[in-house]
Design an enzyme around this catalytic site. Structure first.
Site, PDB file in Angstrom:
ATOM      1  N   HIS A  89       4.469   6.262  11.807  1.00 40.17           N
ATOM      2  CA  HIS A  89       4.432   6.185  10.644  1.00 40.17           C
ATOM      3  C   HIS A  89       3.610   7.094  10.521  1.00 40.17           C
ATOM      4  O   HIS A  89       2.346   7.171  10.233  1.00 40.17           O
ATOM      5  CB  HIS A  89       3.759   4.847  10.336  1.00 40.17           C
ATOM      6  N   ARG A 130       0.851  -1.376   0.000  1.00 37.30           N
ATOM      7  CA  ARG A 130      -0.092   0.160   0.171  1.00 37.30           C
ATOM      8  C   ARG A 130       1.081   1.228   0.055  1.00 37.30           C
ATOM      9  O   ARG A 130       0.786   2.133  -0.814  1.00 37.30           O
ATOM     10  CB  ARG A 130      -0.687   0.263   0.992  1.00 37.30           C
ATOM     11  N   THR A 131       1.861   1.118   1.350  1.00 33.83           N
ATOM     12  CA  THR A 131       2.196   2.776   1.249  1.00 33.83           C
ATOM     13  C   THR A 131       3.200   3.264  -0.145  1.00 33.83           C
ATOM     14  O   THR A 131       3.488   4.246  -0.254  1.00 33.83           O
ATOM     15  CB  THR A 131       3.048   2.255   2.457  1.00 33.83           C
ATOM     16  N   LYS A 171      24.555  -5.084  -0.713  1.00 32.73           N
ATOM     17  CA  LYS A 171      26.055  -6.029  -1.644  1.00 32.73           C
ATOM     18  C   LYS A 171      26.918  -5.184  -0.184  1.00 32.73           C
ATOM     19  O   LYS A 171      28.041  -5.244  -0.108  1.00 32.73           O
ATOM     20  CB  LYS A 171      27.083  -4.882  -2.741  1.00 32.73           C
ATOM     21  N   ARG A 201      10.905   4.000   4.053  1.00 31.50           N
ATOM     22  CA  ARG A 201      10.793   2.923   5.046  1.00 31.50           C
ATOM     23  C   ARG A 201      11.729   1.944   5.662  1.00 31.50           C
ATOM     24  O   ARG A 201      13.270   1.900   4.827  1.00 31.50           O
ATOM     25  CB  ARG A 201       9.697   2.342   4.370  1.00 31.50           C
TER      26      ARG A 201
HETATM   27  C1  NCD Z   1       1.938  -1.057   8.467  1.00 38.25           C
HETATM   28  C2  NCD Z   1       2.625  -0.559   8.243  1.00 38.25           C
HETATM   29  O1  NCD Z   1       3.852  -1.043   7.186  1.00 38.25           O
HETATM   30  O2  NCD Z   1       3.497  -0.273   9.432  1.00 38.25           O
HETATM   31  N1  NCD Z   1       1.132  -1.151   7.216  1.00 38.25           N
HETATM   32  C3  NCD Z   1       0.659  -0.308   6.248  1.00 38.25           C
HETATM   33  O3  NCD Z   1       1.747   0.500   5.808  1.00 38.25           O
HETATM   34  N2  NCD Z   1      -0.584  -0.315   5.663  1.00 38.25           N
HETATM   35  C4  NCD Z   1       0.949  -2.270   9.147  1.00 38.25           C
HETATM   36  C5  NCD Z   1       1.365  -3.016   9.016  1.00 38.25           C
HETATM   37  O4  NCD Z   1       2.512  -3.622   8.960  1.00 38.25           O
HETATM   38  O5  NCD Z   1       0.388  -4.090  10.195  1.00 38.25           O
END
Ligand code: NCD
Length: 310
Positions: A132, A54-55, A82, A104
Site C-alpha cells: 500500500h 480514506r484512500t 456481473k 485497490r
Molecule cells: C488500510 C488498508 O486498506 O490497507 N487502510 C487504509 O488504507 N488506510 C488498513 C486497514 O484496512 O486496516
C-alpha cells in the site's frame, strides 16, 4: 507506462523526491482556495474492489485539487458483479482514455499483473496483503512532521503484521532510511520473512518490549476479512496487543501514535490513546491528500517522470 506499484521498487531518492513535493502541497490543504490547475484536462479513474473510506476519497480529492477530473468506481456497483474478468474491466475503462487508474484489489499482485497488460499507468491503492505504497509515503511524511529525519528512529509496528500491506510497505520504506523497526504481534501473525528485508527489522511478541524507547508506535487493524481463524478473541487481543495509555510511559516521552485507519476502539487501542494529544491519526489522513497529489503529479503531470524502477 510507469505507475506506482510498490515501495519495494522505489529508490531512496524517489521516496525523498515524493516527500519533498508532498511537503510543498501540505499548506494548500488548509488554504481557503485549494485548487491548482497542474493536471487540468487529465482524468483519473479510481477503481476499488475492496472497502475504503480514506484512500479512495483522498485519491479523488488529490486529483481534483490538482485540477484533474476524477471518477470513482466500486466493484459492487460495477460489471465485476456481473462476472466480467479483471482484465476486461480494466480494458473497458482504459478504452475511455483516462490518464491513470488507481486501484485497490484483494489479490496481492493484481495491479502488477494489470500494469503488464495495459498501456496506462496504474497506481496501487492496496493489493491484498502485499503493498500500500501511498500509505507508507503519507506515514513517512507524518513522522517527518514530528522528527527532523527518519534515520536513527525506532518504530514499533504492532498488530496483525501478517495480513498488513501497510506494515509491508512501511518496512520497505523505513528500511531504506536505516530505521530500527520492531514488528510486534501474536506469533501466528508475525511472518519471520519480513526480517529479511533489512538488518534493522526485528520481531517481538511482547508489546512492552516493542514499545520501549520507540519514537513512533504504529498500530494496525486486525484484518478479520483475511483470516479464517483469528488467533485471539477481541478481548484477548486487546489485553495482549491493545495500546493503552499506561504503555506510553515505556516509549520516548514525545513518541507519536499512528494508525492507518479504520480504527477499532477497544480492540487495537483504547479510546484514550486514539484521542491522545500525541495521536496523529487524523494528521495521517490529512497528509494522505498531499502525498497523493505528489504521486499523481509525478505520474500524469506535464513533466511526469514516473518512477525509474518500472
Ligand atoms: C488500510 C488498508 O486498506 O490497507 N487502510 C487504509 O488504507 N488506510 C488498513 C486497514 O484496512 O486496516
Amino acid at each position: 507506462m510507469a505507475g506506482l506499484l510498490g515501495i519495494e521498487e522505489l529508490t531512496r531518492a524517489e521516496v525523498e523526491a515524493i516527500l519533498h513535493r508532498a511537503r510543498y502541497f501540505q499548506p494548500l490543504q488548509s488554504q481557503a482556495f485549494k485548487k491548482l490547475d497542474t493536471l487540468r484536462g487529465k482524468m483519473i479513474v479510481n477503481l476499488f474492489f475492496e472497502a475504503s473510506t480514506r484512500t479512495r476519497t483522498s485519491f479523488e480529492i488529490a486529483a481534483k485539487r490538482l485540477g484533474a477530473d476524477a471518477v470513482s468506481i466500486t466493484a459492487s456497483g460495477s460489471s465485476v458483479s456481473k462476472g466480467e474478468s479483471l482484465v476486461d474491466t480494466l480494458n473497458t475503462l482504459a478504452a475511455m482514455r483516462p490518464d491513470a487508474i488507481v486501484m485497490r484489489h484483494s489479490a496481492s499482485g493484481a495491479p502488477h499483473f494489470l500494469a503488464r497488460h495495459l498501456a496506462i499507468p496504474i497506481v496501487n491503492a492496496g493489493d491484498g496483503t502485499h503493498e500500500h505504497p501511498t500509505q507508507a509515503l503519507l506515514d513517512a511524511l507524518t513522522i517527518l512532521d514530528h522528527r527532523p529525519a527518519l534515520e536513527g528512529l525506532r518504530v514499533a509496528i504492532i498488530g496483525d503484521i501478517a495480513h498488513s500491506r501497510v506494515a509491508r510497505s512501511n518496512v520497505h520504506l523505513l528500511s531504506k532510511f536505516g530505521v530500527d523497526i520492531v514488528l510486534c504481534g501474536p506469533a501466528t501473525l508475525l511472518p519471520p520473512e519480513l526480517t529479511q528485508i533489512a538488518p534493522g527489522v526485528t520481531l517481538a511478541t511482547d508489546i512492552r518490549e516493542a514499545i520501549r524507547e520507540a519514537d513512533v508506535i504504529m498500530m494496525l487493524r486486525v484484518q478479520l476479512e483475511r483470516m479464517h481463524d483469528p488467533p485471539l478473541s477481541a478481548g484477548e487481543y486487546f489485553q495482549f496487543y491493545g495500546l493503552r495509555l499506561e504503555h506510553m510511559a515505556l516509549a520516548k516521552p514525545d513518541a507519536i501514535v499512528m494508525h492507518p485507519g479504520p480504527i477499532n476502539r477497544g480492540r487495537e487501542l483504547s479510546s484514550e490513546v486514539a484521542d491522545f494529544q500525541r495521536s496523529v491519526i487524523l494528521n495521517q489522513v490529512e497528509n494522505g491528500v498531499a502525498v497523493r497529489m505528489a504521486v499523481l503529479e509525478r505520474i500524469v503531470g506535464e513533466h511526469a517522470n514516473g518512477f525509474a524502477a518500472h
